[in-house]
Scaffold this motif. Structure first.
Motif, mmCIF file in Angstrom:
data_model
loop_
_atom_site.group_PDB
_atom_site.id
_atom_site.type_symbol
_atom_site.label_atom_id
_atom_site.label_comp_id
_atom_site.label_asym_id
_atom_site.label_seq_id
_atom_site.Cartn_x
_atom_site.Cartn_y
_atom_site.Cartn_z
ATOM 1 N N GLY A 21 0.802 -1.221 0.000
ATOM 2 C CA GLY A 21 0.000 0.000 0.000
ATOM 3 C C GLY A 21 0.832 1.267 0.000
ATOM 4 O O GLY A 21 0.295 2.364 -0.146
ATOM 5 N N ALA A 22 2.138 1.112 0.181
ATOM 6 C CA ALA A 22 3.020 2.286 0.216
ATOM 7 C C ALA A 22 3.562 2.547 -1.185
ATOM 8 O O ALA A 22 4.095 1.650 -1.838
ATOM 9 N N PHE A 23 3.444 3.771 -1.624
ATOM 10 C CA PHE A 23 3.887 4.143 -2.969
ATOM 11 C C PHE A 23 5.404 4.004 -3.094
ATOM 12 O O PHE A 23 5.914 3.617 -4.127
ATOM 13 N N ARG A 24 6.119 4.332 -2.013
ATOM 14 C CA ARG A 24 7.583 4.280 -2.077
ATOM 15 C C ARG A 24 8.154 3.788 -0.740
ATOM 16 O O ARG A 24 7.436 3.675 0.250
ATOM 17 N N THR A 25 9.448 3.558 -0.749
ATOM 18 C CA THR A 25 10.157 3.038 0.427
ATOM 19 C C THR A 25 10.535 4.189 1.355
ATOM 20 O O THR A 25 10.920 5.264 0.891
ATOM 21 N N MET A 26 10.394 3.945 2.644
ATOM 22 C CA MET A 26 10.594 5.031 3.604
ATOM 23 C C MET A 26 11.225 4.498 4.889
ATOM 24 O O MET A 26 10.898 3.410 5.352
ATOM 25 N N ILE A 27 12.118 5.287 5.462
ATOM 26 C CA ILE A 27 12.740 4.958 6.740
ATOM 27 C C ILE A 27 11.920 5.602 7.858
ATOM 28 O O ILE A 27 11.609 6.794 7.802
ATOM 29 N N GLY A 28 11.570 4.824 8.864
ATOM 30 C CA GLY A 28 10.777 5.322 9.978
ATOM 31 C C GLY A 28 11.611 6.183 10.929
ATOM 32 O O GLY A 28 12.846 6.238 10.837
ATOM 33 N N PRO A 29 10.964 6.850 11.876
ATOM 34 C CA PRO A 29 11.665 7.823 12.723
ATOM 35 C C PRO A 29 12.685 7.217 13.687
ATOM 36 O O PRO A 29 13.678 7.880 14.017
ATOM 37 N N VAL A 30 12.471 5.985 14.145
ATOM 38 C CA VAL A 30 13.439 5.390 15.069
ATOM 39 C C VAL A 30 14.737 5.064 14.321
ATOM 40 O O VAL A 30 15.844 5.346 14.811
ATOM 41 N N GLU A 31 14.591 4.508 13.128
ATOM 42 C CA GLU A 31 15.796 4.229 12.319
ATOM 43 C C GLU A 31 16.437 5.545 11.877
ATOM 44 O O GLU A 31 17.662 5.609 11.698
ATOM 45 N N ALA A 32 15.621 6.585 11.718
ATOM 46 C CA ALA A 32 16.180 7.905 11.385
ATOM 47 C C ALA A 32 17.065 8.406 12.523
ATOM 48 O O ALA A 32 18.121 9.003 12.284
ATOM 49 N N LEU A 33 16.651 8.150 13.754
ATOM 50 C CA LEU A 33 17.488 8.521 14.902
ATOM 51 C C LEU A 33 18.818 7.774 14.857
ATOM 52 O O LEU A 33 19.884 8.355 15.118
ATOM 53 N N ARG A 34 18.762 6.476 14.543
ATOM 54 C CA ARG A 34 19.997 5.687 14.436
ATOM 55 C C ARG A 34 20.891 6.241 13.319
ATOM 56 O O ARG A 34 22.095 6.401 13.490
ATOM 57 N N LEU A 35 20.265 6.525 12.198
ATOM 58 C CA LEU A 35 21.013 7.048 11.050
ATOM 59 C C LEU A 35 21.660 8.384 11.401
ATOM 60 O O LEU A 35 22.807 8.656 11.038
ATOM 61 N N GLN A 36 20.917 9.203 12.134
ATOM 62 C CA GLN A 36 21.406 10.524 12.516
ATOM 63 C C GLN A 36 22.724 10.452 13.276
ATOM 64 O O GLN A 36 23.583 11.320 13.163
ATOM 65 N N GLN A 37 22.912 9.372 14.034
ATOM 66 C CA GLN A 37 24.139 9.214 14.822
ATOM 67 C C GLN A 37 25.373 9.114 13.931
ATOM 68 O O GLN A 37 26.460 9.467 14.340
ATOM 69 N N ASP A 38 25.186 8.595 12.710
ATOM 70 C CA ASP A 38 26.323 8.384 11.816
ATOM 71 C C ASP A 38 26.446 9.441 10.721
ATOM 72 O O ASP A 38 27.513 9.599 10.132
ATOM 73 N N LEU A 39 25.354 10.142 10.438
ATOM 74 C CA LEU A 39 25.377 11.077 9.307
ATOM 75 C C LEU A 39 26.319 12.254 9.558
ATOM 76 O O LEU A 39 26.897 12.811 8.635
ATOM 77 N N ARG A 40 26.420 12.673 10.796
ATOM 78 C CA ARG A 40 27.250 13.828 11.172
ATOM 79 C C ARG A 40 26.672 15.150 10.663
ATOM 80 O O ARG A 40 27.329 16.172 10.769
ATOM 81 N N VAL A 41 25.531 15.102 10.013
ATOM 82 C CA VAL A 41 24.843 16.346 9.643
ATOM 83 C C VAL A 41 23.389 16.189 10.089
ATOM 84 O O VAL A 41 22.876 15.067 10.156
ATOM 85 N N PRO A 42 22.722 17.276 10.400
ATOM 86 C CA PRO A 42 21.306 17.153 10.783
ATOM 87 C C PRO A 42 20.475 16.636 9.609
ATOM 88 O O PRO A 42 20.731 16.993 8.452
ATOM 89 N N LEU A 43 19.521 15.783 9.935
ATOM 90 C CA LEU A 43 18.622 15.296 8.878
ATOM 91 C C LEU A 43 17.966 16.464 8.157
ATOM 92 O O LEU A 43 17.677 16.395 6.961
ATOM 93 N N THR A 44 17.737 17.537 8.903
ATOM 94 C CA THR A 44 17.039 18.683 8.305
ATOM 95 C C THR A 44 17.892 19.402 7.267
ATOM 96 O O THR A 44 17.395 20.290 6.578
#
Lengths: 152, 98
Positions: free
Chosen positions: A39-62
């Protein structure tokens, strides 16, 4: 062929573990569990995994490009979008991955494997046998269905 | 059925997966498996709290998922951890933008 599983919880849900790499962030990858969601048109990362990703990105998601709002029963959550690649069945699939911003209070919204990826695979979900897998169409050639139809 | 791990052709940045990326994937899988196998026990002990599993065992439990993931980051294991809210409730469903 890639095997998934049914998750624990209220009702069994078809899940699959996948690895993403991010084109603009050479040293960053994310292993995550995705809900297979036709039912989802596209693939998406949820907010908890976004928090995990944020730890490694070194830049704000925003700092990433805005991707439009994700809509749900509780309202909407802004998303960010970035080019990525996903390893699937000996293929590397490029995609623009949407990432839900972890706006407080963070909810356990799952990552979704949507139709942008699923449309490239045969999706097999058999809850009675606890069997979940994705396959390339050529991987199931020759299989005969109960109706007598031979998959080609 | 093959492993879902980093594929040799997953070469956004060239080359094969590093030893580090293989380890991260193996750790993530171990933690995911631990969560599935211990779901009921964790639910009973930590109902309605966030649980982080890393390297195949419970890393931490917290009411605040942001603090929990920060802790994972400080320990350098955010990339290989599984984080879950221990509840029997269906997760909220949000759809991506079209």
């Amino acid at each position: 062929m890639i095997e998934g599983f049914f998750g624990a919880g209220a009702t069994p849900r078809p899940l699959i573990e996948l690895t993403l790499e991010f084109v603009d962030f050479p040293n960053v990858s994310l292993d995550a569990t995705f809900l297979i969601d036709t039912g989802a048109f596209r693939t998406m990362i949820g907010p908890v995994e976004a928090l995990r990703l944020q730890q490694d990105l070194r830049v704000p998601l925003t700092d990433l490009r805005a991707g439009g709002p994700s809509m749900g029963v509780g309202g909407f959550v802004p998303t960010r979008v970035t080019p990525a690649r996903m390893a699937l069945a000996n293929e590397v699939v490029p995609l623009s991955i949407h990432i839900m911003e972890p706006v407080p209070p963070v909810s356990p919204i799952p990552c979704l494997l949507g139709r942008d990826i699923l449309s490239q695979f045969v999706v097999h979900i058999d809850q009675s046998r606890s069997r979940v897998f994705l396959a390339r169409p050529d991987e199931i050639e020759g299989i005969t269905l109960a109706s007598g139809v031979i998959l080609r | 059925v093959q492993n879902n791990g980093p594929d040799p052709k997953l070469s956004v940045h060239g080359g094969k997966p590093t030893k580090h990326s293989r380890e991260v994937h193996a750790d993530y899988q171990a933690s995911s498996q631990y969560l599935r196998e211990h779901w009921e026990e964790l639910l009973e002990r930590h109902a309605n709290r966030w649980v982080a599993i890393a390297k195949g065992k419970v890393f931490g439990v917290d009411d605040d998922v942001v603090a929990l993931v920060d802790q994972l980051g400080h320990e350098g294991v955010a990339d290989r951890a599984v984080v879950a809210l221990m509840t029997r409730e269906e997760p909220p469903r949000y759809l991506p933008p079209e």
